[in-house]
Write a protein that holds these residues in place. Structure first.
Motif, PDB file in Angstrom:
ATOM      1  N   GLY A  69       0.880  -1.245   0.174  1.00 49.33           N
ATOM      2  CA  GLY A  69      -0.511  -0.262   0.257  1.00 49.33           C
ATOM      3  C   GLY A  69       1.104   1.615   0.270  1.00 49.33           C
ATOM      4  N   ARG A  70       0.075   2.384  -0.186  1.00 53.32           N
ATOM      5  CA  ARG A  70       1.526   3.860  -0.302  1.00 53.32           C
ATOM      6  C   ARG A  70       0.602   4.644   0.399  1.00 53.32           C
ATOM      7  NH1 ARG A  70       4.523   4.557  -4.489  1.00 53.32           N
ATOM      8  NH2 ARG A  70       4.494   3.845  -6.425  1.00 53.32           N
ATOM      9  N   ASP A  71       0.028   4.082   1.743  1.00 51.58           N
ATOM     10  CA  ASP A  71      -0.849   5.367   2.878  1.00 51.58           C
ATOM     11  C   ASP A  71       0.026   4.279   4.237  1.00 51.58           C
ATOM     12  OD1 ASP A  71      -3.054   6.943   3.733  1.00 51.58           O
ATOM     13  OD2 ASP A  71      -2.858   5.276   5.252  1.00 51.58           O
ATOM     14  N   THR A  72       0.515   5.367   4.960  1.00 52.70           N
ATOM     15  CA  THR A  72       1.563   4.276   5.967  1.00 52.70           C
ATOM     16  C   THR A  72      -0.042   3.624   6.951  1.00 52.70           C
ATOM     17  OG1 THR A  72       2.732   6.823   5.670  1.00 52.70           O
ATOM     18  CG2 THR A  72       2.506   5.097   7.890  1.00 52.70           C
ATOM     19  N   ARG A  73      -0.727   4.268   7.349  1.00 49.40           N
ATOM     20  CA  ARG A  73      -1.777   3.673   7.763  1.00 49.40           C
ATOM     21  C   ARG A  73      -2.262   2.943   7.646  1.00 49.40           C
ATOM     22  NH1 ARG A  73      -5.917   7.490  10.143  1.00 49.40           N
ATOM     23  NH2 ARG A  73      -4.175   8.346  11.258  1.00 49.40           N
ATOM     24  N   ASP A  74      -2.479   2.703   6.679  1.00 45.58           N
ATOM     25  CA  ASP A  74      -3.207   0.933   5.977  1.00 45.58           C
ATOM     26  C   ASP A  74      -1.932  -0.174   5.932  1.00 45.58           C
ATOM     27  OD1 ASP A  74      -5.484   1.837   4.730  1.00 45.58           O
ATOM     28  OD2 ASP A  74      -5.027   2.143   3.027  1.00 45.58           O
ATOM     29  N   LEU A  76       0.562   0.120   8.034  1.00 46.57           N
ATOM     30  CA  LEU A  76       0.748  -0.526   9.432  1.00 46.57           C
ATOM     31  C   LEU A  76      -0.683  -1.426  10.043  1.00 46.57           C
ATOM     32  CD1 LEU A  76       2.120   3.011  11.039  1.00 46.57           C
ATOM     33  CD2 LEU A  76       3.503   0.746   9.967  1.00 46.57           C
ATOM     34  N   ASN A  77      -2.028  -1.159   9.457  1.00 52.83           N
ATOM     35  CA  ASN A  77      -2.580  -1.566  10.223  1.00 52.83           C
ATOM     36  C   ASN A  77      -2.563  -3.207   9.340  1.00 52.83           C
ATOM     37  OD1 ASN A  77      -4.553   0.335  11.432  1.00 52.83           O
ATOM     38  ND2 ASN A  77      -5.303   0.707   9.446  1.00 52.83           N
ATOM     39  N   LEU A  78      -2.170  -3.173   8.710  1.00 51.77           N
ATOM     40  CA  LEU A  78      -2.271  -4.600   7.444  1.00 51.77           C
ATOM     41  C   LEU A  78      -0.935  -5.796   8.429  1.00 51.77           C
ATOM     42  CD1 LEU A  78      -2.595  -5.019   3.816  1.00 51.77           C
ATOM     43  CD2 LEU A  78      -0.195  -6.404   5.403  1.00 51.77           C
ATOM     44  N   ILE A  79      -0.259  -4.613   8.558  1.00 51.06           N
ATOM     45  CA  ILE A  79       0.969  -5.885  10.029  1.00 51.06           C
ATOM     46  C   ILE A  79       0.423  -5.727  10.730  1.00 51.06           C
ATOM     47  CG2 ILE A  79       3.247  -4.966  10.872  1.00 51.06           C
ATOM     48  CD1 ILE A  79       4.187  -3.018   8.604  1.00 51.06           C
ATOM     49  N   HIS A  80      -0.198  -4.791  11.678  1.00 52.69           N
ATOM     50  CA  HIS A  80      -0.821  -5.391  12.565  1.00 52.69           C
ATOM     51  C   HIS A  80      -2.059  -6.117  12.395  1.00 52.69           C
ATOM     52  CE1 HIS A  80      -1.783  -4.790  16.555  1.00 52.69           C
ATOM     53  NE2 HIS A  80      -3.405  -4.914  16.697  1.00 52.69           N
ATOM     54  N   GLU A  81      -2.765  -6.846  11.493  1.00 57.16           N
ATOM     55  CA  GLU A  81      -3.721  -7.928  11.394  1.00 57.16           C
ATOM     56  C   GLU A  81      -3.140  -8.999  10.880  1.00 57.16           C
ATOM     57  OE1 GLU A  81      -6.922  -7.274   8.435  1.00 57.16           O
ATOM     58  OE2 GLU A  81      -6.660  -5.152   8.810  1.00 57.16           O
ATOM     59  N   CYS A  82      -1.593  -9.126  10.237  1.00 56.12           N
ATOM     60  CA  CYS A  82      -0.838  -9.804  10.079  1.00 56.12           C
ATOM     61  C   CYS A  82      -0.117 -10.792  11.785  1.00 56.12           C
ATOM     62  CB  CYS A  82       0.618  -9.936   9.448  1.00 56.12           C
ATOM     63  SG  CYS A  82      -0.331  -9.477   7.866  1.00 56.12           S
ATOM     64  N   GLU A  83       0.023  -9.980  12.083  1.00 54.17           N
ATOM     65  CA  GLU A  83       1.087 -10.360  13.608  1.00 54.17           C
ATOM     66  C   GLU A  83       0.083 -10.299  14.610  1.00 54.17           C
ATOM     67  OE1 GLU A  83       3.114  -6.260  14.371  1.00 54.17           O
ATOM     68  OE2 GLU A  83       4.313  -7.522  14.038  1.00 54.17           O
ATOM     69  N   GLN A  84      -1.542  -9.760  14.115  1.00 55.71           N
ATOM     70  CA  GLN A  84      -2.504 -10.202  15.428  1.00 55.71           C
ATOM     71  C   GLN A  84      -3.230 -11.978  14.920  1.00 55.71           C
ATOM     72  OE1 GLN A  84      -2.614  -8.638  18.047  1.00 55.71           O
ATOM     73  NE2 GLN A  84      -4.811  -7.989  18.158  1.00 55.71           N
ATOM     74  N   ARG A  85      -2.240 -12.244  13.754  1.00 53.73           N
ATOM     75  CA  ARG A  85      -2.830 -13.740  13.474  1.00 53.73           C
ATOM     76  C   ARG A  85      -1.819 -14.573  13.828  1.00 53.73           C
ATOM     77  NH1 ARG A  85      -6.982 -15.089  10.104  1.00 53.73           N
ATOM     78  NH2 ARG A  85      -8.309 -13.211   9.355  1.00 53.73           N
ATOM     79  N   GLY A  86      -0.277 -14.320  14.389  1.00 54.60           N
ATOM     80  CA  GLY A  86       0.265 -14.257  14.323  1.00 54.60           C
ATOM     81  C   GLY A  86       1.733 -14.845  13.414  1.00 54.60           C
ATOM     82  N   ALA A  87       1.423 -14.093  12.165  1.00 55.76           N
ATOM     83  CA  ALA A  87       2.386 -14.056  11.307  1.00 55.76           C
ATOM     84  C   ALA A  87       2.946 -13.294  11.248  1.00 55.76           C
ATOM     85  CB  ALA A  87       1.683 -14.658   9.124  1.00 55.76           C
TER      86      ALA A  87
END
Length: 186
Positions: A69-74, A76-87
């Protein structure tokens, strides 16, 4: 534990082959790709599928951070979602991973750079359009949907869903075209 690759380009004209080859060389067992804008996550079904599929220990791999993505918030949210899944998330160029704290900091900075780059692109585009308008050569973007055909099909008693399928657009776009037709003075 799987390595799942994600490749994305913004326009139909662009080629995914280089990204896919890099992801294969990196050992990604599954690679999903799509042609969609990175401005937001809307309309990016393949990315959503990957996020839903991630399991603890899996790794989402992209060639560059701006593919996410080209939006910092998007991003970072995506990375956070991955981490929430343990990925984990790994970017190949430059090689950065969320497996360590330093990786998080670097990815945050890279996300900010990608967003800034997007703003610069939009600014240059806006300047180019203003220059073209000043020179009298700007004609605007090309119509992607044949409005005349939509109107013609609607007069033939064809339903909105069938019209959308026939011209290759969404039902909402058909409604907008038809609404614009009825609102115009004749």
């Amino acid at each position: 534990m799987s390595r799942i690759g994600y490749a994305r380009v913004s326009t139909i004209d662009q080629d995914l082959d280089t990204q896919i080859a890099k992801l294969k060389a990196e050992g990604c067992a599954v690679i999903r790709s799509e042609k969609a804008s990175g401005a937001s996550r809307d309309g990016r079904a393949e990315l959503a599928t990957i996020i839903d599929f991630l399991r603890p220990g899996d790794e989402l791999v992209v060639t560059r951070l701006d593919r996410l993505g080209r939006d910092t918030r998007d991003v970072l949210n995506l990375i956070h979602e991955c981490e929430q899944r343990g990925a984990f998330v790994t970017v190949l160029d430059p090689h950065v991973s969320t497996r360590g704290e330093m990786g998080h900091i670097v990815l945050t900075v890279l996300g900010m750079v990608a967003q800034m780059e997007r703003r610069f692109i939009k600014e240059r585009q806006r300047e180019g359009i203003e220059k073209a308008k000043g020179a009298g050569v700007y004609v605007g973007g090309r119509a992607r949907i044949d409005h005349g055909r939509v109107i013609e099909l609607s007069r033939g008693e064809m339903g909105v869903s069938d019209i959308a399928k026939a011209v290759g657009c969404s039902r909402m776009q058909v409604y907008r075209i038809l609404k614009g037709t009825f609102e115009r003075p004749t």
